[in-house]
Each structure stands twice: as structure tokens, then as C-alpha cells.
Design an enzyme around this catalytic site. Structure first.
Site, PDB file in Angstrom:
ATOM      1  N   THR A  15       2.106 -34.695 -20.422  1.00 36.23           N
ATOM      2  CA  THR A  15       2.445 -34.820 -21.961  1.00 36.23           C
ATOM      3  C   THR A  15       2.575 -36.541 -22.344  1.00 36.23           C
ATOM      4  O   THR A  15       3.112 -37.016 -21.744  1.00 36.23           O
ATOM      5  CB  THR A  15       3.760 -34.221 -21.967  1.00 36.23           C
ATOM      6  OG1 THR A  15       3.889 -32.694 -21.728  1.00 36.23           O
ATOM      7  CG2 THR A  15       4.583 -34.402 -23.332  1.00 36.23           C
ATOM      8  N   GLN A  37      -3.304 -26.197 -21.454  1.00 39.17           N
ATOM      9  CA  GLN A  37      -2.275 -25.648 -20.598  1.00 39.17           C
ATOM     10  C   GLN A  37      -1.260 -24.830 -21.608  1.00 39.17           C
ATOM     11  O   GLN A  37      -0.760 -25.627 -22.554  1.00 39.17           O
ATOM     12  CB  GLN A  37      -1.458 -26.592 -19.925  1.00 39.17           C
ATOM     13  CG  GLN A  37      -0.394 -25.949 -18.995  1.00 39.17           C
ATOM     14  CD  GLN A  37       0.417 -27.116 -18.137  1.00 39.17           C
ATOM     15  OE1 GLN A  37       1.013 -27.790 -18.866  1.00 39.17           O
ATOM     16  NE2 GLN A  37       0.351 -27.060 -17.007  1.00 39.17           N
ATOM     17  N   HIS A  61       0.781 -22.077 -18.137  1.00 43.31           N
ATOM     18  CA  HIS A  61       1.789 -23.053 -17.603  1.00 43.31           C
ATOM     19  C   HIS A  61       3.162 -21.888 -17.171  1.00 43.31           C
ATOM     20  O   HIS A  61       3.941 -21.605 -17.989  1.00 43.31           O
ATOM     21  CB  HIS A  61       2.400 -23.884 -18.349  1.00 43.31           C
ATOM     22  CG  HIS A  61       3.172 -25.082 -17.861  1.00 43.31           C
ATOM     23  ND1 HIS A  61       3.747 -25.114 -16.550  1.00 43.31           N
ATOM     24  CD2 HIS A  61       3.681 -26.420 -18.387  1.00 43.31           C
ATOM     25  CE1 HIS A  61       4.277 -26.284 -16.267  1.00 43.31           C
ATOM     26  NE2 HIS A  61       4.183 -26.931 -17.530  1.00 43.31           N
ATOM     27  N   ASN A  71       7.643 -25.953 -13.428  1.00 45.56           N
ATOM     28  CA  ASN A  71       8.354 -26.958 -13.986  1.00 45.56           C
ATOM     29  C   ASN A  71       9.671 -26.618 -14.981  1.00 45.56           C
ATOM     30  O   ASN A  71      10.205 -27.400 -15.774  1.00 45.56           O
ATOM     31  CB  ASN A  71       7.470 -28.037 -14.755  1.00 45.56           C
ATOM     32  CG  ASN A  71       6.631 -28.656 -14.021  1.00 45.56           C
ATOM     33  OD1 ASN A  71       6.732 -28.527 -12.560  1.00 45.56           O
ATOM     34  ND2 ASN A  71       5.748 -29.334 -14.266  1.00 45.56           N
ATOM     35  N   TYR A  89       9.985 -24.089 -16.998  1.00 44.04           N
ATOM     36  CA  TYR A  89       9.849 -23.764 -18.339  1.00 44.04           C
ATOM     37  C   TYR A  89       9.641 -22.154 -18.274  1.00 44.04           C
ATOM     38  O   TYR A  89      10.181 -21.376 -17.555  1.00 44.04           O
ATOM     39  CB  TYR A  89       8.578 -24.281 -18.805  1.00 44.04           C
ATOM     40  CG  TYR A  89       8.443 -25.616 -19.023  1.00 44.04           C
ATOM     41  CD1 TYR A  89       9.391 -26.245 -19.886  1.00 44.04           C
ATOM     42  CD2 TYR A  89       7.761 -26.577 -18.342  1.00 44.04           C
ATOM     43  CE1 TYR A  89       9.287 -27.761 -20.154  1.00 44.04           C
ATOM     44  CE2 TYR A  89       7.796 -28.020 -18.427  1.00 44.04           C
ATOM     45  CZ  TYR A  89       8.750 -28.649 -19.222  1.00 44.04           C
ATOM     46  OH  TYR A  89       8.637 -29.955 -19.292  1.00 44.04           O
ATOM     47  N   ARG A 107      -0.385 -22.241 -13.254  1.00 50.79           N
ATOM     48  CA  ARG A 107       0.124 -23.397 -12.629  1.00 50.79           C
ATOM     49  C   ARG A 107       1.552 -22.715 -12.132  1.00 50.79           C
ATOM     50  O   ARG A 107       2.372 -22.325 -12.720  1.00 50.79           O
ATOM     51  CB  ARG A 107       0.279 -24.659 -13.348  1.00 50.79           C
ATOM     52  CG  ARG A 107       0.703 -25.944 -12.709  1.00 50.79           C
ATOM     53  CD  ARG A 107       0.926 -27.142 -13.522  1.00 50.79           C
ATOM     54  NE  ARG A 107       0.506 -28.428 -12.805  1.00 50.79           N
ATOM     55  CZ  ARG A 107       0.921 -29.558 -13.037  1.00 50.79           C
ATOM     56  NH1 ARG A 107       1.782 -29.875 -14.029  1.00 50.79           N
ATOM     57  NH2 ARG A 107       0.648 -30.593 -12.121  1.00 50.79           N
ATOM     58  N   ASN A 157      13.528 -30.358 -14.488  1.00 51.46           N
ATOM     59  CA  ASN A 157      14.199 -29.759 -15.774  1.00 51.46           C
ATOM     60  C   ASN A 157      15.487 -28.872 -15.569  1.00 51.46           C
ATOM     61  O   ASN A 157      15.580 -27.818 -16.236  1.00 51.46           O
ATOM     62  CB  ASN A 157      13.046 -29.067 -16.440  1.00 51.46           C
ATOM     63  CG  ASN A 157      11.965 -29.988 -17.184  1.00 51.46           C
ATOM     64  OD1 ASN A 157      12.263 -30.919 -17.375  1.00 51.46           O
ATOM     65  ND2 ASN A 157      10.651 -29.422 -17.024  1.00 51.46           N
ATOM     66  N   GLY A 184      -2.126 -36.702 -11.665  1.00 46.47           N
ATOM     67  CA  GLY A 184      -1.381 -37.128 -12.886  1.00 46.47           C
ATOM     68  C   GLY A 184      -1.252 -38.371 -13.349  1.00 46.47           C
ATOM     69  O   GLY A 184      -1.960 -39.017 -14.211  1.00 46.47           O
ATOM     70  N   ARG A 185      -0.284 -39.023 -12.711  1.00 46.33           N
ATOM     71  CA  ARG A 185      -0.091 -40.374 -12.974  1.00 46.33           C
ATOM     72  C   ARG A 185      -1.286 -41.154 -12.872  1.00 46.33           C
ATOM     73  O   ARG A 185      -1.178 -42.189 -13.890  1.00 46.33           O
ATOM     74  CB  ARG A 185       1.234 -40.819 -12.159  1.00 46.33           C
ATOM     75  CG  ARG A 185       2.513 -40.121 -12.824  1.00 46.33           C
ATOM     76  CD  ARG A 185       3.673 -40.544 -11.764  1.00 46.33           C
ATOM     77  NE  ARG A 185       3.674 -39.546 -10.595  1.00 46.33           N
ATOM     78  CZ  ARG A 185       4.395 -39.828  -9.645  1.00 46.33           C
ATOM     79  NH1 ARG A 185       5.262 -40.601  -9.589  1.00 46.33           N
ATOM     80  NH2 ARG A 185       4.029 -38.699  -8.735  1.00 46.33           N
TER      81      ARG A 185
END
Length: 376
Positions: A35, A108, A184, A187, A189, A236, A244, A327-328
Site C-alpha cells: 500500500t 490484490q 487478500h 493481515n 482484514y 494470501r 492490525n 515487499g519492503r
């Protein structure tokens, strides 16, 4: 013979082509969804986003950032969607740019559930969730990061509409010329909120037993697979992530093992597993063997969380993952594949530009072949 001081070249297939469903990917390196909050207020992707993804098209597969399946599914400001014609048109410029450079890209599909705020919801209403439990977490709004509120529990009749929202978003992904889609379900959600007994206190057909708690996730996966073709769908999962504000399920091995067994019946292309806590430790509490999920699943296993070159090479040498998602590292290294292949130094990301803004900290990171350019 090599010098005693030089390291022998490691034999690896990390940079070799691999078959994923009906696609042959250029390598086993995946760009994980990130994101970045650079879409328009209406959720339409921008030309700047097209440049960003095109820069990273050397990945075997790009999984684009979390993409809202509906206005209700939005939880962060300036995140893109796939539920309006304008959003579809915006994504087309991105898929065109990635394909022009030989890349493959999935969106996603995302519904945040309780991870939202009334200021981000149509009409300023409460976010929705399986149960009215407030997460100890924050979301990015126009006012900055704000605490989440207590959500409204979805009525039984509303859940069917959630499945339909995922199906329509999957259809829009194909209209936008994506190669496939990722669901997704990680995480903390919405789909994971239903799956875990720590966030699902329902007593109807979508709560209680693990079979009931997994019902929405499996209905969504089935609807999306029918829309796109199962060989173009991945999902995922994050069995051990407490991000979260989501507490662990009381039996993660049993719950996620059941989900993977049921997903096998759909024939999905891959599961994308966050190993440990997102942006946190990779340690697995309670002796949960994540390889159990890989052994159970008939498709490909994409591993994620804190991977660097050494860990990625080890995972392939020990056959612990089919593909590795980063990712990062992809934030600051658009040419990550080339840097890893040649074991070159990596750029450091500018954390203050992670969310929102323009080109700075987004499309202006230097590559090995070009100097860094600063935008005004």
C-alpha cells in the site's frame, strides 16, 4: 580454480523461469503487494502509478497493492479500487505498461472490514465486520492516522453481497487486462476477521465452528475462481500474524490446515503465506509448522516476510518455497531482480514517503543503470 577468498557461485533456480498456472514467469521473484496511497480520491489509479509498476516489471510476478472491491471495503485514504469504470480505465494504463516490459501483474482484491473509519465510508457510516469488536489499531485518513472505531456486525443477508463484490472486482480485473487476481485473506482484514475465532463471535452459519468461520473465505474463492479461472487465482494467508489488532486463532494449525485442504478442491494457482508477523519477527510461535501448509497445498507456495537474498536462496535450496515475495525491498529497488542476481548493494527506503505524496520516494529511486532523479 577460484581464489580461496572468493565465494563459489551458488547454484539456484531463483532467477530461472517457472510455470504459474497458465503463465510462464520469468523468474521466481514476486513483488509483494504494498500500500502506497498514490491513487486519486476516487480510487482511480494514476499515470504515476503506471510508471512505478513498470519500473518493477522485471519481477516474475507483480502483485499490485491492496485494491478495494467496493467503496465499503476501503480503509485507507488514496487506495485504489476495482469497482468503477474509471478505476478500470486507470488500471488498464498500468497493466499495459507492465506488459510492455514483459511483466505479469495481479491485483490484490481487498475488503478491509473493521480496519476502516467512518470518514472513509460512504455516508460516514460505521465500518463492517463479522462481529462488533474494535481493533486496537489505526488507519490512514485525511486527518492522518486515526484509531479504528467499533464496527457494525454484518447482517446475514449482507454477506452474499460481499461475495458478489469480490466476483465483480475479479471481472473488472480481467476487463483491466490483469493476468489474474490474488484474494487478500490475511493481515486482519475482512476474510481473516471471519476466519479467526478471536475476531468472529457469530452464532449463525458464518460463525462458531471452523467450517462456518471459513465459509465466507471459501465462497469468495469459489466465486472468483469461477469468474477468472482457478489457474489465474491465488490467495494470501497469514496464520501467525497479529497485525492490525488481530489476535491469533485458538487453533491456527487446524483452522488454516482446513482452509488449505478446501482450497485444493478449487484448484487455485498458489497460496501466498506470510511467515510470522508482517514487518516483524519470522519466528513461529507454538511449534506451528508452516511447511505443513505447503505439503498440503497442490499448487505453488509463495513465501513472504523479511526475505533477503540469503534467505531466498536457502528456501529454494531446501525446497521450502516455490517462489519468494519481497515487499519492503521493492519500495527502494525497482531493479531488485538485477540487484539480487548480481548481489549488488540495495537502496534504503525513505520511510516518510511510504504513504501518500508524489514521485519522491516512489518513482525516483536509482537503478543500477541510471542515476537518481529528484522530482520537483
Amino acid at each position: 580454480m577460484p581464489s580461496p577468498r572468493s565465494k563459489p557461485r551458488v547454484q539456484t533456480d531463483l532467477f530461472e523461469p517457472v510455470q504459474l498456472g497458465s503463465f510462464r514467469l520469468a523468474n521466481r521473484i514476486v513483488m509483494a503487494p504494498l500500500t502506497r496511497s498514490r491513487a486519486g480520491e476516487d480510487g482511480a489509479p494514476t499515470p504515476l502509478m503506471a510508471e512505478y509498476y513498470a519500473q518493477r516489471a522485471s519481477a516474475g510476478l507483480i502483485i499490485a497493492e491492496g485494491t478495494n472491491i467496493s467503496a465499503q471495503g476501503r480503509g485507507y485514504v488514496f487506495t485504489p479500487g476495482l469497482h468503477t469504470d474509471e478505476q478500470v480505465r486507470g488500471w488498464r494504463q498500468i497493466t499495459f505498461a507492465v506488459h510492455a516490459r514483459g511483466g505479469r501483474i495481479f491485483p490484490q482484491l481487498w475488503h478491509v472490514g473493521r480496519m476502516s473509519h467512518p470518514s472513509l465510508q460512504p455516508g460516514g457510516v460505521l465500518p463492517v465486520a463479522p462481529s462488533a469488536i474494535r481493533p486496537e489499531a489505526t488507519v490512514l485518513t485525511h486527518a492522518g492516522f486515526e484509531p479504528c472505531v467499533t464496527p457494525r456486525a454484518l447482517e446475514p443477508g449482507e454477506i452474499r453481497n460481499i461475495v458478489e463484490q469480490y466476483r465483480k472486482a475479479a471481472r473488472n480485473a480481467l476487463l483491466a487486462n490483469f493476468d489474474g487476481v490474488e484474494i487478500h485473506a490475511a493481515n486482519g482484514y475482512l476474510l481473516e476477521q471471519f476466519l479467526r475465532d478471536s475476531t468472529n463471535q457469530r452464532t449463525d452459519d458464518y460463525g462458531g465452528s471452523r467450517e462456518n468461520r471459513a465459509r465466507l473465505l471459501l465462497e469468495v474463492a469459489g466465486a472468483v475462481a469461477r469468474e477468472c479461472g482457478a489457474e489465474r487465482v491465488g490467495i494470501r494467508l497469514s496464520p501467525l500474524n497479529r497485525g492490525n489488532g488481530a489476535d491469533f486463532d485458538s487453533d491456527p494449525a487446524g483452522t488454516y490446515g482446513y482452509v488449505v485442504e478446501r482450497l485444493n478442491q478449487l484448484g487455485l494457482a498458489y497460496i501466498h503465506v506470510i511467515e510470522g508477523t508482517t514487518q516483524g519477527p519470522r519466528e513461529v510461535p507454538g511449534g506451528f509448522d508452516l511447511q505443513m501448509l505447503r505439503r498440503s497445498f497442490k499448487g505453488l507456495y509463495i513465501a513472504n516476510n523479511g526475505y533477503d537474498l540469503e534467505l531466498a536462496l536457502e528456501a529454494r535450496q531446501r525446497d521450502r518455497a516455490d517462489l519468494i515475495s519481497f515487499g519492503r525491498l521493492y519500495i527502494a529497488n525497482p531493479d531488485l531482480v538485477e540487484r539480487l542476481r548480481s548481489n549488488r548493494p540495495l537502496n534504503a527506503p525513505e520511510r516518510q514517503t511510504f504513504f501518500g505524496g508524489g514521485a519522491q520516494g516512489y518513482t525516483d529511486y536509482p537503478t543500477l543503470r541510471a542515476p537518481k532523479v529528484r522530482w520537483a
